[in-house]
Design a protein around this motif. Structure first.
Motif, PDB file in Angstrom:
ATOM      1  N   VAL A   1       0.757  -1.029  -0.042  1.00  0.00           N
ATOM      2  CA  VAL A   1       0.025   0.063  -0.028  1.00  0.00           C
ATOM      3  C   VAL A   1       1.003   1.287   0.060  1.00  0.00           C
ATOM      4  N   LEU A   2       1.926   1.211   0.594  1.00  0.00           N
ATOM      5  CA  LEU A   2       3.037   2.442   0.921  1.00  0.00           C
ATOM      6  C   LEU A   2       3.347   2.662  -0.386  1.00  0.00           C
ATOM      7  N   ASP A   3       3.473   1.573  -1.448  1.00  0.00           N
ATOM      8  CA  ASP A   3       4.089   1.953  -2.643  1.00  0.00           C
ATOM      9  C   ASP A   3       3.246   2.779  -3.397  1.00  0.00           C
ATOM     10  N   ALA A   4       2.078   2.612  -3.267  1.00  0.00           N
ATOM     11  CA  ALA A   4       1.001   3.355  -4.030  1.00  0.00           C
ATOM     12  C   ALA A   4       1.269   5.045  -3.905  1.00  0.00           C
ATOM     13  N   THR A   5       1.709   5.469  -2.835  1.00  0.00           N
ATOM     14  CA  THR A   5       1.627   6.656  -2.539  1.00  0.00           C
ATOM     15  C   THR A   5       2.966   7.305  -2.457  1.00  0.00           C
ATOM     16  N   ILE A   6       3.993   6.545  -1.922  1.00  0.00           N
ATOM     17  CA  ILE A   6       5.388   7.047  -1.475  1.00  0.00           C
ATOM     18  C   ILE A   6       5.967   7.650  -2.696  1.00  0.00           C
ATOM     19  N   VAL A   7       5.730   7.207  -3.778  1.00  0.00           N
ATOM     20  CA  VAL A   7       6.611   7.585  -4.913  1.00  0.00           C
ATOM     21  C   VAL A   7       5.933   9.077  -5.463  1.00  0.00           C
ATOM     22  N   ASN A   8       4.651   9.419  -5.123  1.00  0.00           N
ATOM     23  CA  ASN A   8       4.004  10.587  -5.763  1.00  0.00           C
ATOM     24  C   ASN A   8       5.086  11.980  -5.261  1.00  0.00           C
TER      25      ASN A   8
ATOM     26  N   THR B   1      -7.241  -1.088   8.853  1.00  0.00           N
ATOM     27  CA  THR B   1      -6.543   0.082   9.148  1.00  0.00           C
ATOM     28  C   THR B   1      -5.071   0.248   8.632  1.00  0.00           C
ATOM     29  N   VAL B   2      -4.235  -0.710   8.565  1.00  0.00           N
ATOM     30  CA  VAL B   2      -3.100  -0.592   8.019  1.00  0.00           C
ATOM     31  C   VAL B   2      -3.271  -0.235   6.553  1.00  0.00           C
ATOM     32  N   SER B   3      -4.297  -0.815   5.720  1.00  0.00           N
ATOM     33  CA  SER B   3      -4.535  -0.524   4.402  1.00  0.00           C
ATOM     34  C   SER B   3      -4.722   1.025   4.229  1.00  0.00           C
ATOM     35  N   ALA B   4      -5.672   1.457   5.313  1.00  0.00           N
ATOM     36  CA  ALA B   4      -5.834   3.022   5.050  1.00  0.00           C
ATOM     37  C   ALA B   4      -4.991   3.998   5.413  1.00  0.00           C
TER      38      ALA B   4
ATOM     39  N   ASP C   1     -18.846  -8.789   5.510  1.00  0.00           N
ATOM     40  CA  ASP C   1     -17.428  -9.091   5.606  1.00  0.00           C
ATOM     41  C   ASP C   1     -16.420  -9.178   4.348  1.00  0.00           C
ATOM     42  N   ARG C   2     -17.216  -9.429   3.187  1.00  0.00           N
ATOM     43  CA  ARG C   2     -16.613  -9.466   2.007  1.00  0.00           C
ATOM     44  C   ARG C   2     -16.197  -7.937   1.464  1.00  0.00           C
ATOM     45  N   GLU C   3     -16.878  -7.159   1.852  1.00  0.00           N
ATOM     46  CA  GLU C   3     -16.887  -5.694   1.545  1.00  0.00           C
ATOM     47  C   GLU C   3     -15.634  -5.075   2.206  1.00  0.00           C
ATOM     48  N   LEU C   4     -15.355  -5.569   3.435  1.00  0.00           N
ATOM     49  CA  LEU C   4     -14.242  -5.191   4.362  1.00  0.00           C
ATOM     50  C   LEU C   4     -12.901  -5.636   3.755  1.00  0.00           C
ATOM     51  N   GLU C   5     -13.020  -6.994   3.279  1.00  0.00           N
ATOM     52  CA  GLU C   5     -11.855  -7.482   2.462  1.00  0.00           C
ATOM     53  C   GLU C   5     -11.552  -6.974   1.327  1.00  0.00           C
ATOM     54  N   ALA C   6     -12.565  -6.709   0.620  1.00  0.00           N
ATOM     55  CA  ALA C   6     -12.566  -6.105  -0.847  1.00  0.00           C
ATOM     56  C   ALA C   6     -11.615  -4.633  -0.497  1.00  0.00           C
ATOM     57  N   VAL C   7     -12.390  -3.738   0.584  1.00  0.00           N
ATOM     58  CA  VAL C   7     -11.712  -2.488   0.677  1.00  0.00           C
ATOM     59  C   VAL C   7     -10.115  -2.624   1.127  1.00  0.00           C
ATOM     60  N   ALA C   8     -10.018  -3.445   2.063  1.00  0.00           N
ATOM     61  CA  ALA C   8      -8.959  -3.771   2.579  1.00  0.00           C
ATOM     62  C   ALA C   8      -7.680  -4.057   1.605  1.00  0.00           C
ATOM     63  N   ALA C   9      -8.173  -4.833   0.436  1.00  0.00           N
ATOM     64  CA  ALA C   9      -7.386  -5.328  -0.554  1.00  0.00           C
ATOM     65  C   ALA C   9      -6.818  -4.258  -1.440  1.00  0.00           C
TER      66      ALA C   9
END
Length: 498
Positions: A33-40, A152-155, A490-498
């Motif tokens: 997840v970090l790598d999606a924003t750290i480069v910006n 939480t880590v994903s967000a 529950d699947r929604e939480l997993e989808a958002v987290a991924a």
């Protein structure tokens, strides 16, 4: 119970503790997840160091997004067929090695190749990480807590990436936004090898041709759109790329219709509400991703803010997304129809992007802040309901593919949206095409004024994406029944987290 016993059977005291397994999975997710924003935040420095043009600079983001999003479903399938531990470890190893190569890049081509390989590694590791979490933690309070931490880590990862990118670029070098993944990856590999046990392998087939044609097709379309801004719509490279992309995507549809185990069962898209919700989600990401790309350069190249200040300045967006999504999932979904929330969120995002069309060289940060909060709040409100709509009514056998599609659409939407906005910017500001925005911004007051105008027009195009998403929601999306929303929670939480 079997998964719990697997943990207890691992030799060594520290290896027996579930928190060690959870720490490995959360660290891996944070890295991806970090790598999606750290480069910006490092983009202006990368542009000057490796001599990117303004249009080619967008590929620093899109090379990662396209391979990650395009191969995400294949990565999930790999975990099922090859074993989730094996797939997870392979993904982290590839991600770490490509990060090392990217840090040592001496040319734009080398960096883009490394970013593409990072995306492949992330596509293998991310779905396997979530699958391992649900395997090692049985249903009940332990799994709910684990998924909550994963979400939480994903967000938080996006916000941390912005600050970390600013710190590393300001105090060391832009190369450390790549190097930072190496020690983290080595730690995950070392500890993961000791504590993770392999999962059962399923029998089946890879839809490799489907994954390749879809990823290559989208990449060709994005390349054609970017080339249109720099070389014109009639240029051979533009026409050839767009034509090749169209052919590959048509071939992908044909493959999915006949494949015995398609990577994307087309029946998922047969429902109008599900398909429209996914398109609206992609359009939402298209506007936000482009806004971050251009606003990063505006704050550093036009307003002369440091990398660190720029990174901190973006924090209101991920914070607003997180707070708004929590408020929506815990309170608002019980008080308002899902469609009302989708409309409210899309409207807020559109207003934020419209406000960003009023930027000037001396614009105060308060105006930028208002735009960031409106966009982040809109995304957080609308995406919870859009996710539910994208998963509602899906057959259990298609739940995994439908959840994966939710994540794929936001990656594809981001890549296509950024390509379109780069084309708009290059068309409005031809002087920045080859020199790059960073160089052109130092050419004098007149040049800076022209660049600010180009950014304003580009933000208006981004607002167009949000308004189109709003129109699709109003016209085509029907609110999922409350029972369906509860079923997919529950699947929604997993989808958002991924």
């Amino acid at each position: 119970m079997t998964s719990a016993l697997n943990i207890q059977q691992a030799s060594g005291g520290w290896r027996r503790h579930p928190s060690v397994v959870l720490a490995v999975i959360l660290t891996a997710q944070l890295m991806v997840v970090l790598d999606a924003t750290i480069v910006n935040v490092a983009l202006p420095h990368i542009q000057r160091s490796l001599h990117f043009s303004n249009s080619s600079l967008s590929w620093v983001l899109n090379a990662y997004v396209l391979t990650f999003g395009g191969l995400l479903l294949l990565g999930a399938r790999s975990g099922d067929l090859l074993g989730r531990r094996r797939t997870f470890m392979a993904g982290i190893a590839l991600f770490s090695l490509s990060s090392l190569a990217g840090g040592f890049a001496t040319s734009s081509t080398m960096l883009l190749a490394a970013r593409a390989l990072q995306g492949i590694g992330g596509a293998l590791a991310a779905p396997a990480a979530l699958a391992l979490l649900t395997t090692f933690f049985p249903e009940g309070a332990a799994r709910v807590k684990a998924i909550g931490l994963f979400t939480t880590v994903s967000a938080a990862g996006g916000a941390l990436g912005l600050v970390a990118g600013g710190l590393l670029t300001e105090w060391a070098s832009w190369r450390w936004v790549m190097f930072v993944n190496v020690p983290i990856g080595l730690a995950v590999l070392f500890v993961g090898r000791a504590v993770l046990t392999e999962t059962a392998r399923r029998h089946g087939r890879f839809d490799l041709t489907g994954a390749i044609t879809s990823t290559a097709g989208m990449s060709a379309v994005v390349f054609g759109l970017v080339e249109a801004g720099s070389d014109g719509w009639a240029a051979p490279a533009t026409l050839g790329s767009l034509a090749a992309g169209a052919v590959l995507l048509c071939l992908f549809v044909r493959i999915e219709r006949t494949a015995s185990e398609p990577i994307l069962p087309l029946r998922i898209l047969a429902d109008r509400t599900r398909a429209s919700a996914n398109v609206a989600r992609g359009l939402g990401y298209a506007g936000m991703y482009g806004m971050i790309f251009f606003l990063t350069q505006f704050l550093q190249d036009i307003q002369r803010h440091s990398s660190l200040i720029t990174g901190i300045g973006f924090l209101p967006t991920p914070i607003s997304v997180f707070l708004a999504s929590q408020l929506t999932s815990r309170v608002l979904v019980n008080r308002f129809p899902a469609k009302v929330l989708m409309i409210a969120g899309s409207t807020s995002s559109a207003l934020g992007l419209l406000l960003a069309t009023q930027l000037g060289a001396t614009t105060s940060y308060l105006q930028v802040l208002a735009s960031l909060i409106l966009i982040g709040t809109g995304m957080g409100i609308s995406f919870v309901s859009l996710t539910s709509a994208g998963l509602a009514g899906v057959a259990p056998s298609d739940a995994g593919a439908a959840s994966g599609l939710v994540n794929v659409m936001q990656q594809i939407g981001a890549a296509l949206g950024l390509a379109v906005l780069v084309t708009v910017f290059d068309t409005v500001t031809p002087g920045a095409r080859s020199a790059g925005l960073s160089t052109a911004a130092h050419a004098g007051a007149a040049a800076r004024a022209a660049l600010v105008h180009g950014i304003d027009v580009t933000m208006a195009a981004g607002a167009g994406f949000a308004l189109l998403a709003l129109t699709i929601v109003v016209v085509l999306v029907h609110s999922p029944a409350p029972s369906l929303v509860i079923e997919v929670d529950d699947r929604e939480l997993e989808a958002v987290a991924a």
